[in-house]
Design a protein around this motif. Structure first.
Motif, PDB file in Angstrom:
ATOM      1  N   ARG A  60      -8.091  25.409 -34.401  1.00  0.00           N
ATOM      2  CA  ARG A  60      -8.262  25.059 -35.891  1.00  0.00           C
ATOM      3  C   ARG A  60      -7.616  23.836 -35.915  1.00  0.00           C
ATOM      4  NH1 ARG A  60     -12.425  27.937 -36.639  1.00  0.00           N
ATOM      5  NH2 ARG A  60     -12.175  29.985 -36.373  1.00  0.00           N
ATOM      6  N   PRO A  61      -7.874  23.022 -37.071  1.00  0.00           N
ATOM      7  CA  PRO A  61      -7.261  21.487 -37.245  1.00  0.00           C
ATOM      8  C   PRO A  61      -6.017  21.679 -37.849  1.00  0.00           C
ATOM      9  CG  PRO A  61      -8.958  21.980 -38.585  1.00  0.00           C
ATOM     10  CD  PRO A  61      -8.956  23.284 -37.838  1.00  0.00           C
ATOM     11  N   GLU A  62      -5.380  22.590 -38.613  1.00  0.00           N
ATOM     12  CA  GLU A  62      -4.417  22.495 -39.418  1.00  0.00           C
ATOM     13  C   GLU A  62      -2.996  22.560 -38.850  1.00  0.00           C
ATOM     14  OE1 GLU A  62      -7.301  24.455 -41.898  1.00  0.00           O
ATOM     15  OE2 GLU A  62      -6.652  24.913 -39.817  1.00  0.00           O
ATOM     16  N   LEU A  63      -2.938  23.263 -37.530  1.00  0.00           N
ATOM     17  CA  LEU A  63      -1.723  23.080 -36.809  1.00  0.00           C
ATOM     18  C   LEU A  63      -1.821  21.795 -35.840  1.00  0.00           C
ATOM     19  CD1 LEU A  63      -1.255  26.832 -35.458  1.00  0.00           C
ATOM     20  CD2 LEU A  63       0.213  25.572 -36.937  1.00  0.00           C
ATOM     21  N   VAL A  64      -2.982  21.513 -35.514  1.00  0.00           N
ATOM     22  CA  VAL A  64      -3.292  19.916 -34.646  1.00  0.00           C
ATOM     23  C   VAL A  64      -2.657  18.977 -35.426  1.00  0.00           C
ATOM     24  CG1 VAL A  64      -4.750  18.491 -33.410  1.00  0.00           C
ATOM     25  CG2 VAL A  64      -5.068  21.010 -33.152  1.00  0.00           C
ATOM     26  N   LYS A  68       3.449  17.479 -32.608  1.00  0.00           N
ATOM     27  CA  LYS A  68       3.849  16.207 -32.031  1.00  0.00           C
ATOM     28  C   LYS A  68       3.270  15.656 -30.841  1.00  0.00           C
ATOM     29  CE  LYS A  68       8.329  14.322 -30.261  1.00  0.00           C
ATOM     30  NZ  LYS A  68       9.712  14.757 -30.213  1.00  0.00           N
ATOM     31  N   ASN A  69       2.762  16.974 -29.939  1.00  0.00           N
ATOM     32  CA  ASN A  69       2.038  16.600 -28.820  1.00  0.00           C
ATOM     33  C   ASN A  69       0.835  17.485 -28.698  1.00  0.00           C
ATOM     34  OD1 ASN A  69       3.794  14.652 -27.507  1.00  0.00           O
ATOM     35  ND2 ASN A  69       5.237  16.313 -27.295  1.00  0.00           N
ATOM     36  N   CYS A  70      -0.282  16.969 -28.263  1.00  0.00           N
ATOM     37  CA  CYS A  70      -1.440  17.864 -28.054  1.00  0.00           C
ATOM     38  C   CYS A  70      -1.819  17.863 -26.687  1.00  0.00           C
ATOM     39  CB  CYS A  70      -2.732  17.503 -29.063  1.00  0.00           C
ATOM     40  SG  CYS A  70      -2.233  17.604 -30.760  1.00  0.00           S
ATOM     41  N   ASN A  88      -5.964  12.342 -32.623  1.00  0.00           N
ATOM     42  CA  ASN A  88      -7.377  12.315 -32.843  1.00  0.00           C
ATOM     43  C   ASN A  88      -8.202  12.912 -32.123  1.00  0.00           C
ATOM     44  OD1 ASN A  88      -9.166  11.069 -34.867  1.00  0.00           O
ATOM     45  ND2 ASN A  88      -9.277   9.336 -33.398  1.00  0.00           N
ATOM     46  N   ASP A  89      -8.118  12.687 -30.644  1.00  0.00           N
ATOM     47  CA  ASP A  89      -8.989  13.346 -29.689  1.00  0.00           C
ATOM     48  C   ASP A  89      -9.015  14.824 -29.854  1.00  0.00           C
ATOM     49  OD1 ASP A  89      -9.963  10.924 -28.706  1.00  0.00           O
ATOM     50  OD2 ASP A  89      -8.534  11.112 -26.861  1.00  0.00           O
ATOM     51  N   ALA A  95     -13.387  19.747 -34.521  1.00  0.00           N
ATOM     52  CA  ALA A  95     -14.384  19.617 -35.203  1.00  0.00           C
ATOM     53  C   ALA A  95     -15.821  19.780 -34.357  1.00  0.00           C
ATOM     54  CB  ALA A  95     -14.323  18.207 -35.842  1.00  0.00           C
ATOM     55  N   ASN A  96     -15.883  19.550 -33.009  1.00  0.00           N
ATOM     56  CA  ASN A  96     -17.106  19.681 -32.298  1.00  0.00           C
ATOM     57  C   ASN A  96     -17.376  21.317 -32.011  1.00  0.00           C
ATOM     58  OD1 ASN A  96     -17.778  17.057 -32.224  1.00  0.00           O
ATOM     59  ND2 ASN A  96     -16.949  16.734 -30.344  1.00  0.00           N
TER      60      ASN A  96
END
Length: 157
Positions: A60-64, A68-70, A88-89, A95-96
């Motif tokens: 999910r996008p909220e935590l991303v 600080k690092n993904c 961003n990636d 999202a995809n």
């Protein structure tokens, strides 16, 4: 899920640990609660008096968005690999993935609406089992078919 998280964060405030590892803690939450949990984690990770590191896996996008690092984890030929990703990636990947989930949900809905009158009358165990399989096949499909099979967000002070 929300009550369990409230208990964990209450314990964390009374007896803090230096780091926490969560596996998809936001999966069962709607977007409003996911954002609230993300804000709480961000506040604690950046606390001046007692900073805490949070390592979470999420789709999910909220935590991303607050990470600080993904990292992305790919699985190919029975070998897992970890890849550092830009925020961003990671957000694009999620999202995809969410678009694919919505598309599978739409196909399942269309398939169930297009059933014949005879199949509506018939409620055998076989028909119920097929319907359940169609709705629950998404995790296996996305894990086997996606190049990047999981996302990990790391928050550190």
């Amino acid at each position: 899920a929300l009550v369990a998280l409230a208990l964990i964060f209450a314990i964390q405030r009374c007896d803090p640990a230096p780091f926490y590892i969560f596996d998809e803690l936001d999966q069962a939450l709607d977007s409003t609660y996911r954002q609230a949990v993300a804000n709480l984690i961000q506040r604690q990770a950046n606390n001046v008096d007692n900073p805490t590191q949070f390592i979470t896996s999420t789709f999910r996008p909220e935590l991303v968005a607050i990470a600080k690092n993904c990292y992305g984890i790919s699985h190919q030929n029975k070998v897992s690999s970890i890849h550092h990703m830009s925020k961003n990636d990671a957000l694009k990947f999620i999202a995809n993935l969410m678009s694919e989930e919505e598309a599978v949900g739409e196909i399942t809905t269309v398939k169930s609406k297009g059933s014949t009158r005879e199949s509506r009358k018939r409620k055998s165990a076989e028909a119920i089992e097929e319907d359940t399989t169609a709705r629950t096949s998404l995790p296996a499909t996305s894990e086997e078919g996606a190049n990047m099979s999981a996302g990990t967000a790391e928050l550190a002070a």
